[in-house]
Motif scaffolding. Structure first.
Motif, PDB file in Angstrom:
ATOM      1  N   ARG A 257       0.841  -1.208   0.000  1.00 39.79           N
ATOM      2  CA  ARG A 257       0.000   0.000   0.000  1.00 39.79           C
ATOM      3  C   ARG A 257       0.875   1.256   0.000  1.00 39.79           C
ATOM      4  N   GLU A 258       2.072   1.147  -0.566  1.00 43.50           N
ATOM      5  CA  GLU A 258       2.995   2.272  -0.548  1.00 43.50           C
ATOM      6  C   GLU A 258       2.444   3.458  -1.337  1.00 43.50           C
ATOM      7  N   GLY A 259       2.914   4.640  -0.947  1.00 46.92           N
ATOM      8  CA  GLY A 259       2.532   5.852  -1.655  1.00 46.92           C
ATOM      9  C   GLY A 259       3.629   6.303  -2.591  1.00 46.92           C
ATOM     10  N   LEU A 260       3.209   6.859  -3.751  1.00 49.06           N
ATOM     11  CA  LEU A 260       4.135   7.387  -4.741  1.00 49.06           C
ATOM     12  C   LEU A 260       3.896   8.869  -4.890  1.00 49.06           C
ATOM     13  N   LEU A 261       4.990   9.641  -4.976  1.00 52.14           N
ATOM     14  CA  LEU A 261       4.911  11.067  -5.245  1.00 52.14           C
ATOM     15  C   LEU A 261       5.290  11.265  -6.704  1.00 52.14           C
ATOM     16  N   VAL A 262       4.369  11.861  -7.493  1.00 55.56           N
ATOM     17  CA  VAL A 262       4.578  11.970  -8.941  1.00 55.56           C
ATOM     18  C   VAL A 262       4.492  13.440  -9.339  1.00 55.56           C
ATOM     19  N   GLY A 263       5.484  13.899 -10.106  1.00 54.39           N
ATOM     20  CA  GLY A 263       5.482  15.265 -10.636  1.00 54.39           C
ATOM     21  C   GLY A 263       5.392  15.239 -12.145  1.00 54.39           C
ATOM     22  N   LEU A 264       4.483  16.097 -12.694  1.00 57.08           N
ATOM     23  CA  LEU A 264       4.239  16.097 -14.134  1.00 57.08           C
ATOM     24  C   LEU A 264       4.812  17.344 -14.783  1.00 57.08           C
ATOM     25  N   LYS A 265       4.911  17.273 -16.082  1.00 56.74           N
ATOM     26  CA  LYS A 265       5.468  18.398 -16.831  1.00 56.74           C
ATOM     27  C   LYS A 265       4.555  19.618 -16.780  1.00 56.74           C
ATOM     28  N   ASN A 266       3.236  19.392 -16.625  1.00 52.87           N
ATOM     29  CA  ASN A 266       2.297  20.508 -16.589  1.00 52.87           C
ATOM     30  C   ASN A 266       2.182  21.164 -15.215  1.00 52.87           C
ATOM     31  N   GLY A 267       3.041  20.715 -14.261  1.00 55.77           N
ATOM     32  CA  GLY A 267       3.047  21.347 -12.944  1.00 55.77           C
ATOM     33  C   GLY A 267       2.196  20.635 -11.913  1.00 55.77           C
TER      34      GLY A 267
ATOM     35  N   LYS B  63      -1.317  22.018  -7.847  1.00 57.96           N
ATOM     36  CA  LYS B  63      -0.936  22.264  -9.239  1.00 57.96           C
ATOM     37  C   LYS B  63      -0.325  23.645  -9.315  1.00 57.96           C
ATOM     38  N   GLN B  64       0.863  23.680  -9.963  1.00 54.45           N
ATOM     39  CA  GLN B  64       1.533  24.954 -10.133  1.00 54.45           C
ATOM     40  C   GLN B  64       1.725  25.216 -11.612  1.00 54.45           C
ATOM     41  N   ALA B  65       2.164  26.416 -11.911  1.00 58.36           N
ATOM     42  CA  ALA B  65       2.203  26.832 -13.314  1.00 58.36           C
ATOM     43  C   ALA B  65       3.405  26.287 -14.074  1.00 58.36           C
ATOM     44  N   THR B  66       4.441  25.905 -13.376  1.00 60.88           N
ATOM     45  CA  THR B  66       5.678  25.490 -14.064  1.00 60.88           C
ATOM     46  C   THR B  66       5.884  23.991 -13.915  1.00 60.88           C
TER      47      THR B  66
ATOM     48  N   ASP C  88      14.380  26.612 -12.016  1.00 59.72           N
ATOM     49  CA  ASP C  88      15.363  26.515 -10.924  1.00 59.72           C
ATOM     50  C   ASP C  88      14.881  27.219  -9.658  1.00 59.72           C
ATOM     51  N   MET C  89      13.588  27.189  -9.411  1.00 60.51           N
ATOM     52  CA  MET C  89      13.022  27.789  -8.220  1.00 60.51           C
ATOM     53  C   MET C  89      12.588  26.677  -7.263  1.00 60.51           C
ATOM     54  N   CYS C  90      12.983  26.832  -5.980  1.00 53.06           N
ATOM     55  CA  CYS C  90      12.566  25.879  -4.952  1.00 53.06           C
ATOM     56  C   CYS C  90      11.357  26.477  -4.239  1.00 53.06           C
ATOM     57  N   LEU C  91      10.237  25.750  -4.272  1.00 56.34           N
ATOM     58  CA  LEU C  91       8.998  26.228  -3.673  1.00 56.34           C
ATOM     59  C   LEU C  91       8.568  25.251  -2.589  1.00 56.34           C
ATOM     60  N   VAL C  92       8.167  25.770  -1.440  1.00 52.66           N
ATOM     61  CA  VAL C  92       7.756  24.941  -0.321  1.00 52.66           C
ATOM     62  C   VAL C  92       6.295  25.260  -0.005  1.00 52.66           C
TER      63      VAL C  92
ATOM     64  N   VAL D  12      11.072  21.647  -6.956  1.00 47.76           N
ATOM     65  CA  VAL D  12      11.996  22.406  -7.801  1.00 47.76           C
ATOM     66  C   VAL D  12      11.422  22.390  -9.210  1.00 47.76           C
ATOM     67  N   ASP D  13      11.194  23.589  -9.755  1.00 44.84           N
ATOM     68  CA  ASP D  13      10.570  23.636 -11.086  1.00 44.84           C
ATOM     69  C   ASP D  13      11.622  23.857 -12.156  1.00 44.84           C
TER      70      ASP D  13
END
Length: 1130
Positions: free
Chosen positions: A374-384, A401-404, A425-429, A421-422
């Motif tokens: 039942r593990e969780g996956l963190l997935v980041g897409l190209k559309n933010g 959902k973010q813009a970058t 090169d911006m780190c957003l928390v 990190v988008d």
């Protein structure tokens, strides 16, 4: 692996061979009958070389010369078939030849064939290319062989094949290794170059061409490859090996040599290698699982145990299927394949369980934990978009959902915050629950949360590492690479192809928390890793903030027991009900050295006495006076004493002494005065003190003794009535007269005086006085021990004359003890006889030692001859320390030969042959042993000793010792010349006392004699002297009748005389050894009255009178016992 074309050229002729310059800067080609030289950096043709009339098939750069240095000319050897290729081993000792008939011949540098390898195909499989592995790390030389049976094979130098043949789908024309031997290039009829591992596993192809590839080589120490073809094409490629790796917490798995997987523990630095023997395409790691994608399958490994440090993996499952995917992820029971927008979840058996279709390309995927299955996956897409997917759920959860576009993702340990990190090169928390953007930082290419601290993250970018705690400003330091993990104080950084754990101090964020008085949060940061100085700063700040729990933990970390005791005492006081924080803080300030602040707080809390104690302990007496109470004398005296202590410590002893005296601390004043040698001050103190103050007065006396003022010390001891110490003082200062006077007055101190006095005398070589002193003190045993030690020293130092004297003194001392102590009588008499015997031996050996050690002899040959015989007959058992049998026999041999005792000399030389002879005697003894054989085998009759009892001639070598061989009568020797004296010992009949015997002997004999004897008696001698010639003694002498007794047996029968025989003797003919009790007197009768004999009245040694008188004139004393001639005592 992919090949990128760097440059290409084409010539009209076929390219049959090429070679790199050893430094890789130039490339030389064989093109037809020309040689072309290229610059490898850009493909520029530097120059064509002409001179060959026919086609050039082979080129090479010389590494260490053209000809072998051992050979002056090139030797030629015949071959059974056409040679198609050849290759030398790395050390240049062996040459491998590939032949057209399918045979490989390995020869030494002299051309002798050592190994012959026959390929299975024979002449149908010509050997077209061979090459030795150039690696220096290989234990064995390995030969790669490519033949036109379309096979790739490997052999050892011994001819043994390594593994099986690898099948090829083409005819190979060329084979070569990379310069380090890790990869193989193979080209041929398939019009392309294939890349293999050193074990023969195919990894891929390097470019495709329009004709056969005749030659291919790797540029030295690089990943560049050049290819030459049949149609004249030259292609220069760069091989790019992509990084295939996976990371989970402190385990990092990466591809090595394209076919191996290395798992590295980033904390312990342990590594384990897994050989897959196929091209590794993807790697994924999670907890105890490791997934490796190979060209035709996926292999899942698991750890042997649950131990966090275990590094042993075993195969759990194999999915034998070919997969195409961009990313691979492994979980406890599943693998996740990512292909562009699609995610597939497969079980370990290869069954597809779920599939997710995303709206955009998947840029990043990471397992964030969870229960197995039942593990969780963190997935980041190209559309933010950022999603969370559970492997057992078909529905993806959109976190935000973010813009970058997303480049990198990580979630905090508590899963409350998300760092992104988008592509800019911006780190957003973000706060995951509120979707609120908490903060953002520029210049980031990767980000990671600290797994042990919720509020800490780090990100890298622009050559810097950035650490951020909570909302505080970022702390930067230089770092090359990408941050991929953050665990405690360790940051895991990937730089190029290597992963490293960087230890990063957490000082900056800790101080940020301290500035806001957030002590507990600062402590959590410090636990991740800060310096000892940071820990101490944290402890001090927490202590001043009265946060005792945090301070205690921090001081425990730096092992500061002093502050821990302070905290413990404050906690105890708080338990007892104290609540005054000012008092607690004052204690803290005093420990920190902030004394004035502490004093103000003590005063404010109503504890002026504590301020007084503090300033007094600190020797700050001026400040301390401000806190004195109503002028209590006790407090004032205490303050003066402490001030004196301080003066003493700062090296002002005079002031300290005055203060101690005014404060009544006399002992400390005496100690300082004594240590500085101030005798006048000590006298004043001692005379002012009352005699009841015993301890200070004893200290004064001690320092008087130490400062060499015994008079003042005696005065002090008398003042307190310490007579025992006074006696010890006189003894230590060797003031014996005063000590004896005290001893006469107080007999109980007799032992304390005479025993040290005797020891002092013995140390100053006054032995007779020392013996008397020991005797007076009742210490006979100590007198004996002193003499024994001195005797031993004399023997060790080869002072044998002194040793004889000391042994005689020892014997007389033992006789005194036997006389006084009946319980030790037998033991002491035994020692008496033993020491007397040793004294005689050492007295005689003194002459032998001088003869052998000194260049000139002081004794006549006859004397040395007699002494050596005496010693030889006396040394029948153990040889005493210091006496050398070699020296004795050497002297005997030399003097026997000189005096004509040739038989005895032979015997002495023979005995010497069985002993260890010093080098300095070796030549003389060897020469003497030879020359004595030329002498007669008998002794001179003049040297034969005569027994004066039975008139028997005794042999020079007597097995019985110093006794007659017939009557067993002991010989009496002169103590100077060691000749046998004409004396016979006789014994008194039972019932006759010594006094009666002497009175009978003193009576004049009845018969008249014509001769006139003159007896001369003096204090130091008793002498018989013949004044005129007499007739021989008549036959009617009763004593002579006693001597005529025939000795038949082996037992000695002494001469026993009765009263009538004694009455018949003349006083002038008898010598008496008057031994003190418990010994009996000894009586000797002279059988040649015309030869005068003298006996020393002290040691009872016998001498010829002339010898004795000469020796006494020389030494002014007896040569044996050293009794002076003017000494009237016996």
């Amino acid at each position: 692996m992919r090949a990128v074309l760097t440059w290409r050229d084409k010539v009209e002729q076929s390219i049959y061979d090429l070679a790199f310059k050893p430094d890789g800067t130039q490339l030389i080609l064989a093109a037809g009958n020309r040689l072309l030289v290229y610059d490898t950096s850009d493909g520029t043709l530097l120059q064509p070389l002409k001179g060959h009339k026919d086609t050039v098939y082979c080129v090479a750069y010389a590494k260490d010369g053209l000809w072998s240095p051992e050979q002056k000319s090139v030797s030629k050897h015949k071959s059974s078939s056409k040679i198609t290729c050849c290759s030398w081993t790395n050390d240049g000792q062996y040459l491998a030849l590939g032949m057209f008939n399918g045979i490989i011949s390995i020869r030494n540098k002299n051309g002798e064939e050592k190994v012959k390898i026959e390929r299975p195909g024979g002449s149908l499989s010509p050997i077209w290319s061979i090459c030795w592995n150039p690696s220096r790390e290989e234990h064995n030389d390995i030969l790669a062989v490519a033949d036109w049976g379309q096979k790739l094979s490997f052999y050892q130098l011994s001819g043994k094949q390594i593994g099986k043949d690898r099948s090829l789908d083409f005819d190979p024309c060329c084979i070569s290794y990379f310069s380090k031997g890790e990869y193989i290039l193979l080209g041929g009829s398939d019009k392309q170059v294939s890349l293999f591992t050193k074990d023969g596993v195919q990894l891929g192809t390097v470019g495709e061409h329009n004709s056969w590839v005749w030659t291919c080589k790797a540029k030295p120490d690089s990943n560049y490859v050049v290819v030459g073809c049949q149609d004249g094409t030259i292609s220069f490629y760069q091989l790019i090996f992509s990084t295939v790796h996976g990371l989970y917490k402190d385990r990092y798995a990466y591809r090595d040599n394209m076919t191996d997987v290395i798992v590295q523990h980033l904390i312990t630095e342990q590594k384990v290698r897994i050989k897959c023997k196929e091209l590794v395409k993807k790697i994924a790691i999670y907890k105890n699982r490791l997934a490796v994608q190979l060209p035709e399958k996926i292999v899942i490994y698991e750890l042997y145990s649950d131990d966090s440090s275990d590094m042993h993996y075993r195969v759990k499952e194999k999915i034998v299927r070919k997969f195409e995917c961009n990313l691979l992820v492994v979980c406890a029971n599943h693998i996740i394949l990512c292909q562009e927008k699609r995610l597939q979840c497969l079980s370990f058996s290869g069954v597809k369980e779920r599939e997710w279709q995303m709206e955009s390309l998947i840029r990043y995927i990471k397992v964030i934990g969870g229960p197995p299955g039942r593990e969780g996956l963190l997935v980041g897409l190209k559309n933010g978009q950022i999603l969370k997917i559970f492997v057992d759920n078909l529905f993806a959860i959109v976190l935000l959902k973010q813009a970058t576009a997303v480049r990198c993702l990580d979630m905090s340990a508590s899963r409350n915050k998300l760092a992104v990190v988008d592509e800019n090169d911006m780190c957003l928390v973000y706060d995951i629950h509120t979707k609120e953007l908490l903060f953002q930082e520029p210049n980031a290419n990767s980000v990671a949360w600290n797994t042990q601290c919720e509020d800490m993250l780090c990100f890298s970018g622009g050559g810097y590492l950035n650490i951020k705690a909570s909302t505080f400003p970022v702390h930067q330091q230089k770092l090359q690479g990408f941050v991929v993990g953050y665990n405690g104080s360790k940051i895991f950084c990937l730089h190029v192809f290597s992963m490293s754990a960087v230890e990063v101090p957490q000082s900056a964020p800790m101080y940020q928390y301290l500035d806001r008085k957030m002590f507990r949060e600062a402590y959590q940061i410090a636990c991740l890793g800060v310096t000892d100085t940071d820990w101490r700063e944290l402890a001090m700040e927490a202590l001043e903030g009265l946060e005792f729990e945090t301070a205690k933990k921090a001081f425990t970390r730096v092992q500061d027991f002093r502050y821990l005791q302070l905290i413990s005492s404050i906690e105890e006081r708080k338990k007892r009900g104290e609540t005054n924080n000012d008092l607690f803080l004052a204690d803290v300030f005093s420990y920190q050295g902030k004394f004035h602040e502490a004093a103000k707080l003590y005063k404010r809390s109503g504890h002026e006495s504590l301020a007084l104690d503090m300033y007094t302990d600190l020797r700050m007496f001026e400040y301390a006076k401000d806190f004195l109470g109503s002028g209590d004398p006790k407090e004032t005296r205490m303050l003066i004493t402490k001030q004196a202590d301080w003066a003493r410590n700062i090296n002002e002893p005079k002031a300290a002494v005055e203060m101690y005296i005014s404060a009544g601390e006399h002992s400390k004043a005496i100690e300082i005065s004594g240590d500085h040698g101030w005798v006048d001050t000590l006298i004043d103190i001692a005379r002012k003190l009352d005699k009841a103050e015993r301890e200070p007065l004893l200290m004064c006396a001690h320092y008087f003794k130490k400062l060499d003022n015994p008079g003042y010390a005696a005065e002090t001891y008398l003042k307190i009535g310490d007579l025992k110490s006074l006696v010890q003082l006189h003894v230590e200062t060797q003031r014996w007269d005063e000590a004896f006077a005290l001893g006469e007055k107080y007999p109980e101190f007799k032992d304390d005086i005479y025993v040290p006095y005797a020891q002092w005398l013995a140390e100053n070589d006054r032995f007779e006085e020392a013996q008397k002193a020991f005797h007076k003190a009742g210490r006979q045993g100590e007198a004996v021990r002193v003499l024994e030690q001195l005797t031993h020293n004399a023997v060790v130092e080869s002072r044998f004359n002194d040793a004889a004297y000391y042994y005689w003194m020892l014997s007389m001392q033992c006789l005194d003890i036997a006389q006084e102590d009946f319980s030790q009588k037998d033991v002491m008499l035994g020692k008496f006889h033993h020491f007397q015997h040793l004294a005689e031996l050492y007295h005689g050996y003194h002459a032998i030692h001088r003869y052998t050690e000194e260049p000139f002899s002081f004794h006549l040959p006859e004397t040395l001859f007699n002494i050596s015989r005496f010693l030889l007959h006396s040394l029948t058992k153990d040889t005493p320390l210091g006496i050398s049998k070699v020296n004795t026999l050497f002297t005997l041999a030399k003097q026997s030969k000189a005096l004509g005792a040739y038989k005895l000399a032979r015997h002495a030389y023979d005995k010497l042959q069985g002993l260890q002879i010093p080098t300095r005697f070796q030549k003389s003894i060897e020469l003497g042993s030879l020359t004595i054989r030329s002498k007669p085998f008998h002794d001179s009759e003049e040297l034969v000793p005569l027994c004066y009892r039975c008139s028997t001639n005794n042999p020079l070598l007597n097995n019985l010792g110093n006794v007659c061989i017939n009557c067993r009568q002991p010989f009496v020797f002169s103590a100077s010349s060691y000749e046998v004296l004409h004396l016979v010992e006789f014994y008194l009949e039972e019932g006759i006392t010594d006094e009666e015997a002497v009175s009978l002997i003193d009576l004049e004999p009845r018969h008249k004699r014509e001769n006139k004897w003159q007896e001369i008696r003096s204090n130091d001698s008793q002498t018989l002297r013949l004044d005129e010639t007499v007739d021989p003694m008549g036959d009617d002498d009763p004593f002579t009748a006693k001597l005529s007794f025939e000795q038949g047996g082996s037992e000695f029968v002494p001469v026993v005389v009765n009263r009538s025989v004694l009455r018949s003797m003349s006083r002038r003919d008898v010598l008496i050894k008057r031994w003190p009790p418990p010994l009996q007197w000894q009586y000797f009768r002279s059988l040649l009255p015309d030869a005068s004999i003298t006996m020393c009245p002290s040691c009872f040694q016998m001498f010829h009178s002339e010898d004795y008188e000469l020796l006494v004139l020389q030494h002014t004393c007896c040569p044996y016992c050293r009794r002076r001639i003017d000494d009237s005592s016996p």
